[in-house]
Design a protein around this motif. Structure first.
Motif, short mmCIF file in Angstrom:
data_model
loop_
_atom_site.label_atom_id
_atom_site.label_comp_id
_atom_site.label_asym_id
_atom_site.label_seq_id
_atom_site.Cartn_x
_atom_site.Cartn_y
_atom_site.Cartn_z
N PHE A 152 0.83 -1.20 0.00
CA PHE A 152 0.00 0.00 0.00
C PHE A 152 0.87 1.26 0.00
O PHE A 152 0.63 2.20 -0.76
CB PHE A 152 -0.93 -0.01 1.22
CG PHE A 152 -2.02 1.01 1.15
CD1 PHE A 152 -3.24 0.68 0.57
CD2 PHE A 152 -1.84 2.29 1.66
CE1 PHE A 152 -4.27 1.63 0.50
CE2 PHE A 152 -2.85 3.23 1.59
CZ PHE A 152 -4.06 2.91 1.02
N LYS A 153 1.89 1.27 0.83
CA LYS A 153 2.81 2.43 0.90
C LYS A 153 3.52 2.64 -0.44
O LYS A 153 3.71 3.77 -0.88
CB LYS A 153 3.85 2.22 2.01
CG LYS A 153 3.32 2.40 3.41
CD LYS A 153 4.44 2.45 4.44
CE LYS A 153 5.18 1.13 4.51
NZ LYS A 153 6.24 1.18 5.56
N LYS A 154 3.91 1.56 -1.06
CA LYS A 154 4.62 1.66 -2.34
C LYS A 154 3.72 2.27 -3.41
O LYS A 154 4.16 3.10 -4.22
CB LYS A 154 5.09 0.27 -2.79
CG LYS A 154 5.90 0.29 -4.07
CD LYS A 154 6.41 -1.10 -4.41
CE LYS A 154 7.22 -1.07 -5.70
NZ LYS A 154 7.77 -2.41 -6.06
N MET A 155 2.45 1.89 -3.41
CA MET A 155 1.52 2.38 -4.42
C MET A 155 1.02 3.80 -4.12
O MET A 155 0.83 4.59 -5.04
CB MET A 155 0.30 1.44 -4.51
CG MET A 155 0.61 0.03 -4.98
SD MET A 155 1.21 -0.04 -6.68
CE MET A 155 2.89 -0.56 -6.42
N ALA A 156 0.83 4.13 -2.84
CA ALA A 156 0.27 5.43 -2.48
C ALA A 156 1.32 6.52 -2.34
O ALA A 156 1.03 7.71 -2.48
CB ALA A 156 -0.52 5.31 -1.18
N GLY A 157 2.56 6.13 -2.05
CA GLY A 157 3.62 7.12 -1.89
C GLY A 157 3.91 7.44 -0.43
O GLY A 157 3.22 6.97 0.49
N ASP A 158 4.91 8.26 -0.21
CA ASP A 158 5.37 8.58 1.14
C ASP A 158 4.35 9.38 1.97
O ASP A 158 4.48 9.47 3.19
CB ASP A 158 6.68 9.37 1.08
CG ASP A 158 7.80 8.56 0.46
OD1 ASP A 158 7.72 7.31 0.54
OD2 ASP A 158 8.74 9.15 -0.09
N CYS A 159 3.34 9.94 1.29
CA CYS A 159 2.37 10.78 2.01
C CYS A 159 1.65 10.01 3.11
O CYS A 159 1.20 10.60 4.11
CB CYS A 159 1.35 11.37 1.04
SG CYS A 159 0.34 10.13 0.19
#
Length: 456
Positions: A320-327
């Motif tokens: 999920f983090k990889k797809m959504a980004g650091d935000c």
């Protein structure tokens, strides 16, 4: 008397061998212009022949075909012959026109050598002209198949690596030729078997690997075409039986081949398709994927089956983090993002679509998305869980424009093997995109929409 006769015989023989070269040299001197002109004419014919062959070669390359080795060699020889040997004779001709003895007499020796060289080169050029009669200049090579450095979407999570390693071991087992991979829709079966195909090809476990998508609407001819394309096979047979026999014959020529049949919804008759296995071809192994274990074990008689399960909580959050980004790591957003990720229920397709849809969105949009995901879906599709449907619906609602949404729906309609040209025909025919005046403008707009969309 005998001595005299012997002497005369010796003199006659000597004269014969002495006069013959002189006659040849006189011939070369008398045919000076003819020999050089013949070479010039043949050189022009060779240039024309080379140009014709080059045109065919260029057309073949534009069509993605491979050039025959002897054609490449011929072109190289012609270039060398024209650039070096023939041009040298032309330069020597100018030298031969110069006179010796202060310009009073023709340079006979130079002219003689020139004609000898011209005759020699004319013969070589004639041979090259004869060799230019190629039956064909190119051939259609079989596609290299799956050998990319990595498979898009594959993540080396522990849960996936364990299954992948199990499949690899089964493929090495001589007693197993039918292997099944099962799991719910969106779990990552296709991505996993593509990674298997890539690794076995890269590791030379099989000589060839072919992948065909079956889909819910069974199309035996379509499956045959997919496999044939990857093998460089062209069907001439019209009947399904004839095509199956031709494909079977072609597959048997591969000593070790892996056939991947993805997304099976019902029993598939391998003989009807033309896929040999077991005693018919011990070097052919078949890897199948389906949402239903029964279809694999009972319908297809698979000898070994592997289940692809949900991602655990840690794997799901990492994806999920990889797809959504650091935000999602920010203090004000993290708690909501974790809740959204949990609602994706460990399904890679749900995680990827939701995370991409919410990438760089505001907190209130994340909270709104969480409410939508909590709301149970009233839709019921075979093989698609409510969580997956909600995730895809949310992703669709967040698409940037109506153009993108319409393109998404058309892509879904066209299925796995849809072509850009088919998509373009529908968009133009239905008038879905406005302000376009040419086919090129429409094609560029379609390609831009696909390139920029997070669902591609």
């Amino acid at each position: 008397m005998e001595i005299v006769i012997g002497i005369l015989s010796f003199i006659a023989t000597a004269a014969k061998y002495a006069i013959s070269p002189i006659k040849n040299h006189i011939k070369y001197l008398s045919n000076n212009e003819n020999q050089v002109q013949t070479l010039k004419n043949q050189a022009e014919s060779l240039k024309d022949a080379r140009e014709r062959v080059q045109h065919s070669v260029d057309a073949a390359k534009r069509n993605g075909e491979e050039i025959e080795h002897d054609v490449d060699n011929w072109l190289t020889k012609v270039d060398k012959k024209i650039a070096e040997e023939v041009e040298k004779v032309m330069q020597d001709e100018e030298k031969a026109k110069k006179k010796c003895f202060i310009g009073l007499c023709p340079n006979l020796w130079t002219r003689c050598k020139l004609n000898m060289k011209a005759e020699e080169e004319a013969k070589a050029v004639a041979e090259l002209l004869e060799q230019a009669k190629f039956d064909r200049v190119s051939f259609r090579a079989a596609p290299h198949g799956i050998i990319a450095a990595s498979v898009k979407g594959f993540e080396e999570f522990e849960s996936r690596t364990l299954v992948l390693n199990g499949i690899m071991e089964a493929l090495k087992d001589a007693s197993i030729n039918l292997i099944g991979v099962h799991g719910v829709g969106g779990i990552g079966k296709t991505t996993l078997v593509k990674e298997v195909a890539r690794q076995v090809k890269e590791g030379k476990l099989f000589d060839s690997v072919v992948v065909a998508t079956v889909t819910q609407t069974l199309d035996v001819k379509g499956i045959q075409d997919q496999i044939a394309d990857l093998l460089g096979l062209r069907f001439e047979e019209q009947s399904m039986v004839g095509r199956a026999l031709r494909l079977q014959e072609r597959l048997k020529k591969e000593k070790k081949i892996l056939v991947v049949l993805d997304d099976i919804w019902a029993r598939l008759d391998l003989e009807e398709v033309g896929i040999p296995f077991g005693n018919e071809h011990e070097g052919c192994k078949i890897l199948l994927t389906s949402r239903d274990l029964n279809i694999l074990s009972r319908g297809m008689d698979t000898q070994k089956n592997f289940a692809v399960g949900l991602l655990n909580e840690e794997e799901a959050w990492d994806l999920f983090k990889k797809m959504a980004g650091d935000c999602v790591e920010s203090c004000d957003l993290q708690a909501t993002a974790i809740e959204v990720a949990k609602k994706c229920a460990g399904l890679p397709i749900a995680i990827a679509t939701v995370a991409r849809a919410l990438r760089n969105k505001s907190l209130f949009e994340w909270k709104s998305a969480l409410c939508e995901l909590k709301r149970p879906s009233s839709r019921d599709f075979k093989g698609v869980t409510a969580g997956v449907y909600s995730a895809i619906e949310l992703s669709y609602n967040y698409l940037e424009s109506e153009e993108v949404k319409l393109t998404f729906l058309l892509c879904s309609f066209l299925g796995h093997n849809g072509l850009i040209e088919d998509l373009l025909k529908y968009i133009i025919g239905l008038g879905l995109f406005h302000g376009l005046h040419t086919i090129e403008e429409a094609r560029n707009r379609v390609l831009t929409v696909i390139q920029d969309s997070h669902w591609r």
